[in-house]
Scaffold this motif. Structure first.
Motif, PDB file in Angstrom:
ATOM      1  N   SER A   1       0.941  -1.212   0.001  1.00 22.38           N
ATOM      2  CA  SER A   1      -0.012   0.107   0.035  1.00 22.38           C
ATOM      3  C   SER A   1       0.886   1.164   0.091  1.00 22.38           C
ATOM      4  CB  SER A   1      -0.989   0.111   1.245  1.00 22.38           C
ATOM      5  OG  SER A   1      -1.821   1.054   1.212  1.00 22.38           O
ATOM      6  N   GLY A   2       0.497   2.550  -0.813  1.00 25.96           N
ATOM      7  CA  GLY A   2       1.245   3.466  -0.809  1.00 25.96           C
ATOM      8  C   GLY A   2       2.224   3.564  -1.884  1.00 25.96           C
TER       9      GLY A   2
ATOM     10  N   ILE B   1     -13.043  -4.584   3.972  1.00 24.95           N
ATOM     11  CA  ILE B   1     -12.650  -3.224   4.037  1.00 24.95           C
ATOM     12  C   ILE B   1     -12.813  -3.050   5.760  1.00 24.95           C
ATOM     13  CG2 ILE B   1     -13.424  -1.116   3.514  1.00 24.95           C
ATOM     14  CD1 ILE B   1     -14.068  -2.036   0.755  1.00 24.95           C
ATOM     15  N   GLU B   2     -13.790  -3.478   6.238  1.00 23.16           N
ATOM     16  CA  GLU B   2     -13.871  -2.986   7.652  1.00 23.16           C
ATOM     17  C   GLU B   2     -12.706  -3.762   8.462  1.00 23.16           C
ATOM     18  OE1 GLU B   2     -15.953  -1.070   9.149  1.00 23.16           O
ATOM     19  OE2 GLU B   2     -16.559  -0.706   7.050  1.00 23.16           O
ATOM     20  N   LYS B   3     -12.188  -4.664   8.318  1.00 31.89           N
ATOM     21  CA  LYS B   3     -11.321  -5.300   8.991  1.00 31.89           C
ATOM     22  C   LYS B   3     -10.069  -4.750   8.964  1.00 31.89           C
ATOM     23  CE  LYS B   3      -9.290 -10.143   9.774  1.00 31.89           C
ATOM     24  NZ  LYS B   3      -9.394 -11.501   9.222  1.00 31.89           N
ATOM     25  N   MET B   4      -9.665  -4.207   7.559  1.00 23.22           N
ATOM     26  CA  MET B   4      -8.289  -3.085   7.309  1.00 23.22           C
ATOM     27  C   MET B   4      -8.661  -1.902   8.022  1.00 23.22           C
ATOM     28  SD  MET B   4      -7.190  -4.021   3.434  1.00 23.22           S
ATOM     29  CE  MET B   4      -8.863  -4.210   2.763  1.00 23.22           C
ATOM     30  N   ARG B   5      -9.972  -1.458   7.923  1.00 19.16           N
ATOM     31  CA  ARG B   5     -10.036  -0.190   8.572  1.00 19.16           C
ATOM     32  C   ARG B   5      -9.825  -0.178   9.828  1.00 19.16           C
ATOM     33  NH1 ARG B   5     -15.003   1.732   5.846  1.00 19.16           N
ATOM     34  NH2 ARG B   5     -13.980   2.712   4.607  1.00 19.16           N
ATOM     35  N   ALA B   6     -10.108  -1.260  10.515  1.00 23.99           N
ATOM     36  CA  ALA B   6      -9.925  -1.311  12.086  1.00 23.99           C
ATOM     37  C   ALA B   6      -8.406  -1.728  12.473  1.00 23.99           C
ATOM     38  CB  ALA B   6     -10.874  -2.419  12.585  1.00 23.99           C
ATOM     39  N   GLY B   7      -7.496  -1.887  11.406  1.00 22.02           N
ATOM     40  CA  GLY B   7      -6.187  -2.115  11.586  1.00 22.02           C
ATOM     41  C   GLY B   7      -5.719  -3.519  11.668  1.00 22.02           C
TER      42      GLY B   7
ATOM     43  N   LEU C   1      10.114   5.870   2.515  1.00 13.90           N
ATOM     44  CA  LEU C   1       9.372   6.508   1.596  1.00 13.90           C
ATOM     45  C   LEU C   1       7.984   6.200   1.544  1.00 13.90           C
ATOM     46  CD1 LEU C   1       9.299   8.294  -0.995  1.00 13.90           C
ATOM     47  CD2 LEU C   1       9.918   6.234  -2.036  1.00 13.90           C
ATOM     48  N   ILE C   2       7.609   4.882   1.599  1.00  6.90           N
ATOM     49  CA  ILE C   2       6.227   4.360   1.557  1.00  6.90           C
ATOM     50  C   ILE C   2       5.223   4.827   2.617  1.00  6.90           C
ATOM     51  CG2 ILE C   2       4.696   2.483   1.027  1.00  6.90           C
ATOM     52  CD1 ILE C   2       6.464   3.014  -1.235  1.00  6.90           C
ATOM     53  N   ALA C   3       6.142   4.708   3.881  1.00  9.83           N
ATOM     54  CA  ALA C   3       5.426   5.197   4.961  1.00  9.83           C
ATOM     55  C   ALA C   3       5.024   6.882   5.061  1.00  9.83           C
ATOM     56  CB  ALA C   3       6.269   5.061   6.428  1.00  9.83           C
ATOM     57  N   GLN C   4       5.955   7.626   4.447  1.00  9.21           N
ATOM     58  CA  GLN C   4       5.643   9.028   4.267  1.00  9.21           C
ATOM     59  C   GLN C   4       4.628   9.263   3.041  1.00  9.21           C
ATOM     60  OE1 GLN C   4       9.033  11.205   2.271  1.00  9.21           O
ATOM     61  NE2 GLN C   4       8.760  12.957   3.581  1.00  9.21           N
ATOM     62  N   ARG C   5       4.633   8.336   2.181  1.00  5.24           N
ATOM     63  CA  ARG C   5       3.313   8.627   1.226  1.00  5.24           C
ATOM     64  C   ARG C   5       2.208   8.411   1.829  1.00  5.24           C
ATOM     65  NH1 ARG C   5       4.781   6.413  -4.694  1.00  5.24           N
ATOM     66  NH2 ARG C   5       6.834   7.742  -5.005  1.00  5.24           N
ATOM     67  N   LEU C   6       2.153   7.297   2.813  1.00  2.00           N
ATOM     68  CA  LEU C   6       0.841   6.733   3.239  1.00  2.00           C
ATOM     69  C   LEU C   6       0.389   7.942   4.330  1.00  2.00           C
ATOM     70  CD1 LEU C   6       1.411   2.942   4.133  1.00  2.00           C
ATOM     71  CD2 LEU C   6      -0.288   3.985   2.739  1.00  2.00           C
ATOM     72  N   GLU C   7       1.344   8.629   5.105  1.00  2.00           N
ATOM     73  CA  GLU C   7       0.964   9.663   6.047  1.00  2.00           C
ATOM     74  C   GLU C   7       0.334  10.720   5.212  1.00  2.00           C
ATOM     75  OE1 GLU C   7       4.405  10.933   8.267  1.00  2.00           O
ATOM     76  OE2 GLU C   7       4.655   8.934   8.861  1.00  2.00           O
ATOM     77  N   GLN C   8       0.598  11.172   3.935  1.00  2.00           N
ATOM     78  CA  GLN C   8      -0.045  12.067   3.190  1.00  2.00           C
ATOM     79  C   GLN C   8      -1.376  11.830   2.465  1.00  2.00           C
ATOM     80  OE1 GLN C   8       3.387  13.039   0.454  1.00  2.00           O
ATOM     81  NE2 GLN C   8       4.453  13.957   2.156  1.00  2.00           N
ATOM     82  N   ARG C   9      -1.633  10.414   2.343  1.00  2.00           N
ATOM     83  CA  ARG C   9      -2.853  10.171   1.859  1.00  2.00           C
ATOM     84  C   ARG C   9      -4.086  10.177   2.633  1.00  2.00           C
ATOM     85  NH1 ARG C   9      -2.942   4.022  -0.955  1.00  2.00           N
ATOM     86  NH2 ARG C   9      -3.191   3.314   1.251  1.00  2.00           N
ATOM     87  N   ARG C  10      -5.091  10.739   2.025  1.00  2.00           N
ATOM     88  CA  ARG C  10      -6.342  10.894   2.791  1.00  2.00           C
ATOM     89  C   ARG C  10      -7.497  10.105   2.252  1.00  2.00           C
ATOM     90  NH1 ARG C  10      -3.439  12.454   5.973  1.00  2.00           N
ATOM     91  NH2 ARG C  10      -2.654  14.587   6.312  1.00  2.00           N
ATOM     92  N   GLY C  11      -8.484   9.674   2.990  1.00  2.00           N
ATOM     93  CA  GLY C  11      -9.487   9.182   2.548  1.00  2.00           C
ATOM     94  C   GLY C  11      -9.610   7.782   1.987  1.00  2.00           C
ATOM     95  N   HIS C  12      -8.489   7.142   2.574  1.00  2.00           N
ATOM     96  CA  HIS C  12      -8.288   5.618   2.197  1.00  2.00           C
ATOM     97  C   HIS C  12      -8.569   4.798   3.358  1.00  2.00           C
ATOM     98  CE1 HIS C  12      -6.446   1.851   0.588  1.00  2.00           C
ATOM     99  NE2 HIS C  12      -6.838   2.502  -0.406  1.00  2.00           N
ATOM    100  N   PHE C  13      -9.124   3.642   3.119  1.00  2.00           N
ATOM    101  CA  PHE C  13      -9.339   3.016   4.377  1.00  2.00           C
ATOM    102  C   PHE C  13      -8.023   2.124   4.888  1.00  2.00           C
ATOM    103  CE2 PHE C  13     -10.010   0.146   0.738  1.00  2.00           C
ATOM    104  CZ  PHE C  13      -9.396  -0.834   0.850  1.00  2.00           C
ATOM    105  N   MET C  14      -7.000   2.018   4.258  1.00  2.00           N
ATOM    106  CA  MET C  14      -5.905   1.223   4.462  1.00  2.00           C
ATOM    107  C   MET C  14      -4.988   2.271   5.662  1.00  2.00           C
ATOM    108  SD  MET C  14      -4.272  -1.515   4.551  1.00  2.00           S
ATOM    109  CE  MET C  14      -2.548  -2.537   4.095  1.00  2.00           C
ATOM    110  N   PRO C  15      -4.923   1.881   6.940  1.00  2.00           N
ATOM    111  CA  PRO C  15      -3.859   2.587   7.564  1.00  2.00           C
ATOM    112  C   PRO C  15      -2.677   2.227   7.612  1.00  2.00           C
ATOM    113  CG  PRO C  15      -5.141   0.683   8.963  1.00  2.00           C
ATOM    114  CD  PRO C  15      -5.587   0.810   7.622  1.00  2.00           C
ATOM    115  N   GLY C  16      -1.865   3.216   7.743  1.00  2.00           N
ATOM    116  CA  GLY C  16      -0.422   3.241   7.777  1.00  2.00           C
ATOM    117  C   GLY C  16       0.056   2.119   8.646  1.00  2.00           C
ATOM    118  N   ALA C  17      -0.569   1.831   9.668  1.00  2.00           N
ATOM    119  CA  ALA C  17      -0.199   0.932  10.864  1.00  2.00           C
ATOM    120  C   ALA C  17      -0.006  -0.478  10.278  1.00  2.00           C
ATOM    121  CB  ALA C  17      -1.236   0.780  11.831  1.00  2.00           C
TER     122      ALA C  17
END
Length: 192
Positions: A13-14, A44-50, A110-126
């Motif tokens: 992801s990212g 999606i719900e599972k991923m949204r919950a981390g 680099l990928i973690a930085q990209r994920l931090e900037q992403r908005r509105g996606h269900f996949m958390p950086g965690a």
């Protein structure tokens, strides 16, 4: 001119799978499908919950993507899909033989930085660490190429589109134009 190849844009992801996938589909004149659209709501719900998905969660998702890819055989298409494990790619290939995988790769920071900037996606950086732990890069017997996300999406698209257009529809090998990779994140992979 459309290409008959079906391309799976893969990676954690990212990495820009959607961005590159859409650009590549436009460049090739073929349809694009977003892997996230194939997830059942429970995933999606599972991923949204981390909570990371397990292999059982992924089976119907991979089967749906494989069915879409199968329907595009000989006509061409681009689909994004993390396809992190070899077994997942094998499952996709079983449904749609001859798939070409474009692995978008980059380092974790680099990928973690990209994920931090992403908005509105269900996949958390965690979940990024679990994705890197799961990732099995393309092997030499897999048809595809690994490119670094340090290149722009447009540069990646141009290189892959040119390589795909140069391949015969029934080609069993898939190498980008002969040049020495700048780094280990750029590798071509042979037949499947």
């Amino acid at each position: 001119m459309p290409t008959p190849h079906v391309v799976v844009v893969m990676g954690v992801s990212g990495t820009g799978k959607t961005t590159v996938g859409r650009l590549l589909a436009d460049e090739l004149g073929v349809p694009y499908a977003e892997a996230d659209d194939f997830h059942p709501p429970a995933n999606i719900e599972k991923m949204r919950a981390g909570v990371p998905l397990d292999d059982r969660d992924r089976e119907p998702w991979l089967d749906a993507i494989g069915a879409w890819a199968h329907g595009r055989l000989g006509k061409g298409g681009v689909v994004s899909c993390s396809a992190l494990k070899r077994a997942y790619r094998d499952r996709l290939r079983a449904a749609a033989p001859g798939l070409f995988f474009l692995h978008l790769a980059g380092d974790r920071d680099l990928i973690a930085q990209r994920l931090e900037q992403r908005r509105g996606h269900f996949m958390p950086g965690a979940l990024l660490d679990s994705q890197f732990a799961t990732l099995e890069p393309l092997r030499g017997d897999e048809r595809g190429v690994t490119l670094s996300v340090t290149a722009t999406p447009e540069e990646i698209t141009t290189r892959v589109a040119a390589a795909l257009r140069a391949l015969p529809a029934a080609s069993r090998s898939a190498a980008l134009p002969t040049e020495k990779p700048e780094n280990p994140m750029e590798r071509s992979h042979g037949s499947d």
